[in-house]
Design an enzyme around this catalytic site. Structure first.
Site, PDB file in Angstrom:
ATOM      1  N   ASP A 434       0.853  -1.173   0.000  1.00  0.00           N
ATOM      2  CA  ASP A 434       0.000   0.000   0.000  1.00  0.00           C
ATOM      3  C   ASP A 434       0.901   1.238   0.000  1.00  0.00           C
ATOM      4  OD1 ASP A 434      -2.303   1.627   0.310  1.00  0.00           O
ATOM      5  OD2 ASP A 434      -1.948   1.720   2.458  1.00  0.00           O
ATOM      6  N   LYS A 435       0.334   2.388  -0.325  1.00  0.00           N
ATOM      7  CA  LYS A 435       1.137   3.614  -0.344  1.00  0.00           C
ATOM      8  C   LYS A 435       0.928   4.440   0.915  1.00  0.00           C
ATOM      9  CE  LYS A 435      -0.006   7.373  -2.506  1.00  0.00           C
ATOM     10  NZ  LYS A 435       0.196   8.389  -1.437  1.00  0.00           N
ATOM     11  N   ARG A 827      -2.002  14.893  -2.045  1.00  0.00           N
ATOM     12  CA  ARG A 827      -3.329  14.312  -2.096  1.00  0.00           C
ATOM     13  C   ARG A 827      -4.343  15.440  -2.293  1.00  0.00           C
ATOM     14  NH1 ARG A 827      -3.778   9.202   0.557  1.00  0.00           N
ATOM     15  NH2 ARG A 827      -5.809   9.778   1.381  1.00  0.00           N
ATOM     16  N   ASP A1045      -6.371  -2.843   3.635  1.00  0.00           N
ATOM     17  CA  ASP A1045      -5.289  -3.726   3.197  1.00  0.00           C
ATOM     18  C   ASP A1045      -5.426  -5.141   3.752  1.00  0.00           C
ATOM     19  OD1 ASP A1045      -4.004  -1.516   1.937  1.00  0.00           O
ATOM     20  OD2 ASP A1045      -3.213  -0.905   3.886  1.00  0.00           O
TER      21      ASP A1045
END
Length: 1347
Positions: A434-435, A827, A1045
């Site tokens: 995941d980021k 973002r 996740d």
């Protein structure tokens, strides 16, 4: 409930429109008439009916309630009665245990028995007993925990006594009324009926379920009583119908039926077992699910069992060993038949049966085959499985206590939840990451914003963040020097590790004390564990809170405030832009679920900005003041405040005239415009009365001000994005002051407190990708909807008037800002608003109410109502939030790529943001050839895949290299042979999976060094992991930090969770948990390599030592007529595996290090040995088996020829052979050991000494221990014979000479990369650094030459 005509018309229009979905999930959403939809509609057909236990219903209903499970839980696997049979049955799932049981039973057959019957059962009994004891201890711990939970006490309503009485949790039944106080733990899943807080609100903390410490709101079911009145269970006449018990934590619906009406409810009214009541004095609920039917228990499936790749390969080795043993048994049976056939008549030692006849040669051979199986049973190492478990426990102990994997800031160390896959860490081929929160810190920092197309850069804030970043990384920069400063680096590392070791030991002591305190406190009645459970509020670090405002924007706000009249209404002369600026920051403040609480006591929420002490006179005057304000229809207005303080809590210098003093805002629905003529008189009277109040309560205010000034407020948010936006608004003096379910109070820049009535909150979901709040302005009485969400969604929902030239320009400029933010790795979010008319809102509210109270399709109907309202929005602006990379991420990814691991990043962020982060963290390289796939149809997607594959074939032949891709994951990137990267979005993935393009997609990704998936959903993440794992047959690792996740982590061969900002769902679902992504480097490259190498060598060694020992018995059969007799006492044969050769292999598997940690980190390419199974494969296994056969021949025939013409007896002949075989086996292990410690020396020398001690004691005391043999005094006689010592010296040397020569020549003639690196450990630091630098220089020059 019947739908209205308007609702039916709306539903019909929705079905006829068939507009394109706003989002494209992996699996398309089922239509209203699809089978999946039909199945959902029957959700309440399999329903549960709850009848209150208050004595107001027929006694027949009590039988129904008793048919449901009680609240008693039992997580133990066994009981006192079924422990032995159940545990024995489970242990026989292992093939080896069944195999040894079969051989033990064979030995009881008189015709084929070899050893004493009882003795043959001993190895199996010992191994199974050890496993049973381990299982029993673990189960007893579960029993004690269950007992403590079941005996906890809570308040349950007893209708006979008509009061609440204390009962144990285990005695709580479905239908009981339970009363809980603040900080008490919920004993069962309950429907919230009453709360002491206004509006029926209740706050809970779900830390025990998902690790999240932020508060979550729950609402009491509305409509059956007045929430301001007390709740009396005996007056509750409703029956409840809800869905049957299930494990879906995000879905719950049902209806409450009373004689008058029906009331629908959903998950917002459900209190889950294990959660803690916070900020609420008292709540009452009715038990819906109890015990093992609660959602928490249904989700607790226990630890997942994963089989490692090495364990699966070991089964192949066992099968090969069985085949070899069967061949040896067949040779023994054949030899016995031939030998018996050489007698002219039947052998004299074979007695006839009762009828006087003799056994035929064929039958005798069959019996001998079974006899040989019993004789050679140790060929399969029964102790190997137990040894592997012990070794893995030792490995995990050292991994958990690695100082480099300990994080001081969070006081967290690596945790292991899967004890059986440690060796898989050394064979990983694909990493899925995941980021947000994994590669980045998940500390959202407000960076930039654009309002009405005007961009505000916030340069001062950028410089502040840069300064903080340099300050944080200052100490760590010392460790990033070049290799020329190796001595300084080592000194610094040693000093740092010593400090961290002390800190880690201190944390262990503190942790153990906390655990002890927790255990004691949790046993108290009520399960009030708050005294020892103090949590840090998330998303409130100085980095996130302290924001330097932009000077230009701050001046704009001040200019807008100047043109605002005391009634917080912007005058017409201010213009549209200033009005939008105010609306923009109001949207940031209102459109969230942030809870205001104190920093010193985070569980105490701020509901109103009232003084701690107010005199009775002051209260009366304030009430008179508000009566006047009410008559003037301006009740929700605060008087202007000229205080410079923006901090919540500075109240005493104000007139305390906020509407928050009154819980509700009073206004007339038929009110017209304000009477401007009477306003000055009213204002003067307001100020006069306020001054009077201020004078009378001056001393009280001073005291309150002193207390408030020492009280720091913080924001508890469900996500870091929300917290960042609220902190940003606060930096511009738009302060979120307090929040209740129906009201939000905002402090404006001029100091006024403005309370908005919250009409509806449309929560964020992954389908809409936005959230909205509908509020009523306290002054203008306008109904306004503020919306924030993804730019890809909001831009499609703007109003039609946006087509005008001015609006188009604003949208265009805003889009440019969004693209720039994304390119900078920020973002992005869009902020919009919509003003609703009263009729429009009423019409929609009726539809929303019908959707919320609907029995069928409630979730779908609620979604459709939200989508219907969120249209024709007015764009206010956009925000750019920075989620900074974690420390060490670029270096970690670079090292993992060099190690031959393919890295995929799966994120929900937009493509531009993800690509920028990918370059920053070195996932993508400027030298890589990057392909981008953004297609929405199957035809275009297939065409793009073909074009990309054709382009790749221009650089290399995919068909010829495909078989080698798994062996060489990290090709050298050059102009002629570049590394390939792929960027793909969620919509394209959806097309690939629905269009049967998986094969072409796999052909493409096999050639790519890195893959970046943008806008991907949690389901897409898990499907991608399964696709690579199953179709490419590769070892996969998934790492993440959030609940989204979990599916990906569980799908991978190895799942790793990160202790992040988003709770602990990922951690609890993982196999290993770490604090930072950078810890993955050492976990894989060092511990993964060590665990794999150690276990691989140890398993091969176990097979080797058993084969060499058993073959001694096999060679003896050639000299005893294949009769199945032995020359070694059976007790010594049993002790061989259990005691004499057990400890050294265990230490070898736990402590051996073929390469030091520093070299493994310096040279990541060494990790490829695990990927290619260099240490453990059939070839290595076969070579060791051949070596074992050779050594057994030497160990047998040298003593045989030495004692050939002597009169030595059988057991005296076996003692030297048994002794020298142990010498040879332990010396073999010494040759294979790479790292020697004092424990290795003690284990080997101690094993030899223990062998002589046991054998001598056994020979001196045992006369008839194993009849008919007599081992009395045999060892003592042998130790007086010089030939015994000569044989024990020469035989091991000759047996191990080929292996020793092979190891020597291996390093001289054809030294492998591993062997060359091993030699570096013998060099000093300077020589080692120069050699490594020389090697890396050769690689660089080779790359330049190839390019």
């Amino acid at each position: 409930m019947a739908h209205s005509i308007e609702w039916i018309r709306f539903r019909f229009q929705q079905q006829q429109t068939n507009s394109v979905s706003e989002t494209t999930p992996l699996l398309s959403s089922p239509s209203l008439n699809s089978p999946a939809r039909t199945q959902k509609s029957a959700g309440l057909s399999n329903q549960r009916i709850i009848i209150p236990n208050n004595g107001k219903f027929p006694k027949s209903s009590e039988k129904l309630m008793k048919s449901y499970l009680s609240n008693k839980i039992r997580t133990t696997k066994y009981t006192f009665i079924n422990f032995l049979p159940k545990n024995i049955f489970e242990q026989f799932y292992r093939f080896a245990n069944i195999y040894f049981l079969f051989l033990a039973l064979l030995n009881w057959v008189p015709s084929i028995g070899v050893f004493q019957k009882e003795i043959t059962m001993l190895p199996l009994i010992i191994v199974m007993s050890i496993t049973a004891i381990k299982d029993g201890v673990e189960d007893y711990k579960r029993y004690r925990f269950d007992k403590r939970i079941n005996q906890a006490r809570t308040q349950v309503f007893d209708w006979k006594q008509k009061q609440y009485v204390k009962k144990c949790w285990k005695d709580v039944q479905v239908g009981d009324f339970v009363q809980l106080l603040c900080n008490e733990i919920i004993p069962a899943d309950m429907l919230l009926l009453h709360s002491s807080e206004q509006n029926g609100i209740c706050h809970i903390e779900t830390f025990n379920l998902d690790g999240e410490t932020n508060l979550k709101q729950r609402l009491a079911v509305k409509g059956f009583k007045d929430h301001h009145s007390s709740f009396e269970p005996e007056n509750f006449y409703c029956t409840i119908t809800c869905e049957s018990p299930n494990n879906d934590l995000n879905k719950f619906e049902g209806i409450m039926e009373s004689p008058e009406n029906k009331i629908g409810f959903n998950k917002d009214s459900l209190l889950l077992r294990g959660c803690t009541i916070r900020n609420t004095k008292l709540i009452v609920g009715i038990v819906i699910y109890a015990g093992h039917e609660t959602k928490a228990m249904l989700n607790n499936n226990g630890p997942r069992y994963k089989r490692s790749k090495l364990e699966r390969r070991m089964n192949t080795n066992v099968l090969c060993s069985v085949v070899i043993m069967v061949l040896m048994c067949f040779l023994g049976a054949l030899g016995h038949s031939i030998w018996v056939g050489t007698f002219p008549s039947w052998p004299p030692f074979e007695p006839p049966d009762d009828s006087g006849s003799f056994m035929s040669t064929a039958v005798s051979g069959c019996y001998m085959f079974l006899t040989m199986m019993i004789l050679l049973q140790v060929f399969i190492p029964i102790s190997l499985y137990v040894s592997i478990e012990v070794v893995k426990l030792g490995q995990i102990f050292f991994i958990n206590n690695d100082i480099d994997l300990y994080d001081e800031s969070t006081n967290k160390r690596l945790q292991c939840r899967a004890l059986n896959i440690t060796e898989d860490l050394g064979q990983i081929q694909y990493i899925f990451s995941d980021k947000t929160g994994t590669l980045t810190e998940n500390k959202m920092v407000f960076r930039r914003c654009a309002i009405m197309g005007t961009e505000f850069r916030h340069d001062e804030n950028t410089r502040r963040l840069s300064a903080q970043r340099e300050l944080v990384s200052f100490d760590e920069g010392l460790l990033l020097q070049s290799t020329d400063n190796v001595n300084n680096i080592q000194t610094t590392k040693s000093h740092t590790r010593q400090k961290r070791k002390i800190s880690m030991q201190h944390s262990q002591n503190v942790h153990s004390q906390q655990q002890f305190t927790a255990s004691k406190n949790c046993q108290q009645p009520g399960m009030n564990c708050d005294s020892f459970f103090t949590q840090r509020v998330a998303f409130n670090s100085p980095l996130e809170k302290e924001i330097t405002p932009d000077e230009v924007l701050l001046n704009r706000i001040q200019d807008a405030v100047v043109h605002m009249d005391p009634w917080t209404r912007i005058k017409d002369v201010t213009g549209l832009e200033n009005a939008c600026i105010i609306d923009f920051f109001l949207a940031l403040t209102l459109c969230n679920t942030v809870v205001v609480s104190t920093a010193t006591q985070p569980r105490q929420r701020v509901l109103s900005p009232s003084l701690s002490k107010v005199s009775t006179v002051s209260q009366e005057k304030i009430q008179q003041l508000f009566q006047k304000l009410k008559l003037s229809r301006t009740s929700s207005i605060s008087t202007p405040n000229h205080s410079d303080s923006d901090e919540p809590g500075h109240l005493c210098n104000k007139t305390s005239l906020s509407s928050e003093v009154s819980p509700t805002s009073s206004y007339s629905a038929d009110a017209g415009t304000d009477d401007s003529g009477s306003r000055p008189d009213l204002i003067s009277s307001v100020h006069e009365m306020a001054n009077s109040v201020d004078r009378e309560d001056h001393s009280i205010c001073e005291e309150a001000d002193e207390n408030q000034s020492n009280l720091e407020f913080c924001y508890e948010a469900e996500s870091p994005d929300e917290a960042a936006l609220v902190h940003a608004a606060r930096a511009y003096n738009f302060t979120l002051w307090s929040r209740t379910p129906n009201q939000v109070t905002v402090k404006l820049p001029q100091g006024d407190l403005l309370t908005f009535e919250v009409l509806h909150m449309l929560a964020f979901d992954s389908t809409r990708k936005r959230m909205s709040v509908i509020v009523k302005h306290p002054v203008t009485e306008e109904i306004i909807m503020y919306t924030k969400g993804a730019d890809s969604v909001i831009m499609d929902l703007l109003e039609e008037s946006a087509k005008e030239e001015k609006q188009r320009k604003i949208i265009l400029e805003t889009q440019k800002c969004l693209d720039m933010y994304a390119n900078n790795g920020l973002r992005t979010l869009c902020i919009a608003k919509k003003v609703l008319s009263s009729s429009e809102y009423k019409k929609w509210a009726d539809l929303r109410h019908e959707a919320e109270t609907s029995i069928d399709h409630r979730e779908e109907l609620i979604l459709e109502t939200a989508q219907r309202l969120e249209t024709d929005l007015q764009l206010l602006g956009a925000t750019g939030i920075e989620d900074r990379l974690q420390d060490g991420v670029p270096g970690t990814i670079e090292a993992l790529r060099e190690a031959g691991i393919l890295i995929w990043v799966l994120t929900g962020d937009k493509q531009e943001t993800a690509v920028n982060i990918a370059y920053a963290c070195k996932l993508l390289n400027s030298k890589d050839l990057i392909f981008t796939l953004n297609n929405e149809t199957q035809e275009t997607c297939e065409s793009s895949l073909d074009c990309i594959l054709d382009k790749i074939r221009m650089y290399k032949d995919v068909n010829n290299t495909r078989s080698n891709l798994m062996m060489d994951f990290a090709p050298v990137s050059s102009a002629l042979n570049p590394s390939f990267g792929l960027v793909i979005d969620g919509k394209t993935l959806n097309v690939i999976f629905h269009g049967n393009l998986q094969k072409k997609f796999l052909d493409l990704v096999k050639c790519c060094q890195s893959v970046l998936c943008c806008r991907s959903t949690p389901l897409q993440k898990s499907v991608m992991v399964k696709l690579v794992r199953d179709h490419l047959n590769a070892m996969t690792l998934a790492i993440g930090d959030g609940a989204n996740d979990v599916s990906m982590i569980q799908a991978a061969d190895v799942g790793i969770g990160i202790f992040g900002q988003e709770g602990m769902q990922a951690v609890m679902a993982s196999d290993f948990s770490i604090s930072h992504f950078k810890h993955l480097k050492k976990l894989l490259l060092v511990h993964g390599h060590w665990c794999y190498t150690r276990l691989s060598n140890m398993t091969v060694y176990f097979f080797y030592k058993n084969v060499i020992y058993v073959n001694l018995l096999f060679w003896y059969q050639f000299f005893c007529g294949f009769s199945g007799t032995t020359m070694i006492d059976y007790w010594l044969m049993i002790f061989f595996n259990l005691f004499f050769t057990s400890l050294p292999p265990l230490l070898f598997g736990i402590l051996d290090k073929d390469i030091s940690a520093d070299l493994l980190l310096e040279l990541p390419k060494l990790y490829k040995s695990g990927q290619q199974s260099v240490v453990s494969n059939l070839c290595i296994f076969g070579i060791n088996m051949m070596d074992a056969f050779y050594q057994s021949l030497v160990c047998f025939f040298i003593p045989y020829f030495a004692y050939r013409d002597s009169n030595i007896d059988v057991l005296s002949f076996g003692i030297p052979m048994n002794t020298l075989s142990i010498f040879t086996i332990l010396a073999h292990l010494a040759i294979e050991t790479k790292t020697w410690t004092w424990l290795h020396w003690v284990s080997i020398i101690g094993s030899i000494a223990f062998y002589f001690f046991v054998t001598m004691v056994y020979s001196a005391n045992c006369v008839t221990c194993n009849p008919p043999s007599n081992p009395y005094w045999i060892m003592q006689h042998q130790m007086t014979d010089p030939l015994f010592y000569l044989i024990c010296l020469i035989t091991p040397v000759l047996a191990l000479l080929p292996r020793y020569l092979f190891r020597s020549l291996q390093g001289t003639l054809s030294a492998s990369c591993i062997f060359k690196v091993q030699q570096l450990d013998n060099l000093d630091r300077e020589q080692r650094a120069r050699t490594i630098k020389h090697w890396k220089g050769l690689d660089i020059s080779a790359n330049n030459t190839s390019s």
